[in-house]
Scaffold this motif. Structure first.
Motif, mmCIF file in Angstrom:
data_model
loop_
_atom_site.group_PDB
_atom_site.id
_atom_site.type_symbol
_atom_site.label_atom_id
_atom_site.label_comp_id
_atom_site.label_asym_id
_atom_site.label_seq_id
_atom_site.Cartn_x
_atom_site.Cartn_y
_atom_site.Cartn_z
ATOM 1 N N ALA A 31 0.812 -1.219 0.000
ATOM 2 C CA ALA A 31 0.000 0.000 0.000
ATOM 3 C C ALA A 31 0.846 1.270 0.000
ATOM 4 N N LYS A 32 2.151 1.132 0.150
ATOM 5 C CA LYS A 32 3.022 2.311 0.191
ATOM 6 C C LYS A 32 3.161 2.918 -1.193
ATOM 7 N N GLU A 33 3.286 4.233 -1.223
ATOM 8 C CA GLU A 33 3.518 4.913 -2.492
ATOM 9 C C GLU A 33 4.989 4.798 -2.858
ATOM 10 N N LYS A 34 5.255 4.805 -4.139
ATOM 11 C CA LYS A 34 6.627 4.747 -4.613
ATOM 12 C C LYS A 34 7.278 6.101 -4.395
ATOM 13 N N GLY A 35 8.560 6.086 -4.051
ATOM 14 C CA GLY A 35 9.297 7.333 -3.900
ATOM 15 C C GLY A 35 9.434 8.039 -5.233
ATOM 16 N N GLN A 36 9.484 9.342 -5.187
ATOM 17 C CA GLN A 36 9.579 10.105 -6.420
ATOM 18 C C GLN A 36 10.964 10.689 -6.638
ATOM 19 N N THR A 37 11.949 10.215 -5.877
ATOM 20 C CA THR A 37 13.324 10.610 -6.118
ATOM 21 C C THR A 37 14.125 9.366 -6.458
ATOM 22 N N ALA A 38 15.148 9.569 -7.271
ATOM 23 C CA ALA A 38 15.990 8.455 -7.693
ATOM 24 C C ALA A 38 17.407 8.952 -7.911
ATOM 25 N N THR A 39 18.356 8.046 -7.791
ATOM 26 C CA THR A 39 19.750 8.344 -8.071
ATOM 27 C C THR A 39 20.098 7.765 -9.433
ATOM 28 N N VAL A 40 20.687 8.582 -10.296
ATOM 29 C CA VAL A 40 21.077 8.132 -11.632
ATOM 30 C C VAL A 40 22.312 7.247 -11.499
ATOM 31 N N ILE A 41 22.221 6.036 -12.014
ATOM 32 C CA ILE A 41 23.323 5.077 -11.967
ATOM 33 C C ILE A 41 24.177 5.164 -13.231
ATOM 34 N N ALA A 42 23.516 5.264 -14.384
ATOM 35 C CA ALA A 42 24.220 5.368 -15.666
ATOM 36 C C ALA A 42 23.366 6.148 -16.642
ATOM 37 N N ALA A 43 24.009 6.864 -17.547
ATOM 38 C CA ALA A 43 23.293 7.660 -18.537
ATOM 39 C C ALA A 43 23.822 7.333 -19.933
ATOM 40 N N GLY A 44 22.919 7.341 -20.899
ATOM 41 C CA GLY A 44 23.306 7.108 -22.286
ATOM 42 C C GLY A 44 24.031 8.314 -22.859
ATOM 43 N N PRO A 45 24.501 8.205 -24.100
ATOM 44 C CA PRO A 45 25.272 9.293 -24.708
ATOM 45 C C PRO A 45 24.445 10.532 -25.024
ATOM 46 N N GLY A 46 23.169 10.387 -25.300
ATOM 47 C CA GLY A 46 22.328 11.542 -25.617
ATOM 48 C C GLY A 46 21.468 11.294 -26.836
ATOM 49 N N THR A 47 20.760 12.327 -27.246
ATOM 50 C CA THR A 47 19.847 12.244 -28.378
ATOM 51 C C THR A 47 20.586 12.537 -29.677
ATOM 52 N N LYS A 48 20.348 11.713 -30.689
ATOM 53 C CA LYS A 48 20.984 11.915 -31.987
ATOM 54 C C LYS A 48 20.104 12.827 -32.840
ATOM 55 N N LYS A 49 20.689 13.890 -33.360
ATOM 56 C CA LYS A 49 19.965 14.820 -34.214
ATOM 57 C C LYS A 49 19.963 14.314 -35.655
ATOM 58 N N ASP A 51 21.309 15.544 -38.277
ATOM 59 C CA ASP A 51 22.603 15.652 -38.963
ATOM 60 C C ASP A 51 23.648 14.677 -38.419
ATOM 61 N N GLY A 52 23.257 13.835 -37.439
ATOM 62 C CA GLY A 52 24.152 12.827 -36.895
ATOM 63 C C GLY A 52 24.879 13.256 -35.638
ATOM 64 N N SER A 53 24.808 14.526 -35.285
ATOM 65 C CA SER A 53 25.472 14.970 -34.058
ATOM 66 C C SER A 53 24.652 14.536 -32.843
ATOM 67 N N ILE A 54 25.308 14.466 -31.709
ATOM 68 C CA ILE A 54 24.657 13.986 -30.490
ATOM 69 C C ILE A 54 24.534 15.143 -29.501
ATOM 70 N N VAL A 55 23.330 15.321 -28.970
ATOM 71 C CA VAL A 55 23.081 16.308 -27.920
ATOM 72 C C VAL A 55 23.169 15.561 -26.594
ATOM 73 N N PRO A 56 24.163 15.870 -25.746
ATOM 74 C CA PRO A 56 24.326 15.127 -24.490
ATOM 75 C C PRO A 56 23.167 15.372 -23.526
ATOM 76 N N LEU A 57 22.971 14.425 -22.600
ATOM 77 C CA LEU A 57 21.920 14.543 -21.601
ATOM 78 C C LEU A 57 22.284 15.622 -20.576
ATOM 79 N N ASP A 58 21.266 16.195 -19.948
ATOM 80 C CA ASP A 58 21.477 17.212 -18.914
ATOM 81 C C ASP A 58 21.826 16.597 -17.566
ATOM 82 N N VAL A 59 21.614 15.298 -17.399
ATOM 83 C CA VAL A 59 21.925 14.629 -16.133
ATOM 84 C C VAL A 59 23.076 13.661 -16.340
#
Length: 96
Positions: A31-49, A51-59
């Motif tokens: 019955a407990k609610e899930k926590g709404q905070t999390a610690t980032v363990i790993a992040a991907g390289p980012g979004t590919k535009k 033109d092929g360039s990659i925009v890195p993630l903000d986290v």
């Protein structure tokens, strides 16, 4: 085993909410609610535009973030529960 997310995805571990006792009644885990905070363990390289360039993630790994209650997909690796999220699932970064 390690998980390396792809694209704009990231792997996070939910920070559990502290157990609350309301009026002497212990709330069961189901019955407990899930926590709404999390610690980032790993992040991907980012979004590919286009033109092929990659925009890195903000986290980055190690950041504490706010997420929605039902955001991401839950996976279990070696007995540990993780969330796989996209950067769009993150509501904000907790500072301090």
């Amino acid at each position: 085993m390690t998980i390396q997310p792809l694209g704009n995805r990231l792997v996070a571990e939910r920070i559990s909410a502290e157990e609350q006792v309301v009026g002497g009644i212990i709330i069961p885990d189901s019955a407990k609610e899930k926590g709404q905070t999390a610690t980032v363990i790993a992040a991907g390289p980012g979004t590919k535009k286009d033109d092929g360039s990659i925009v890195p993630l903000d986290v980055k790994a190690g950041d504490t973030v706010m997420i929605g209650k039902y955001a991401g997909n839950e996976v279990s690796v070696d007995g540990t529960e993780y969330l796989i999220l996209t950067e769009d699932d993150i509501l904000g970064v907790v500072e301090g």
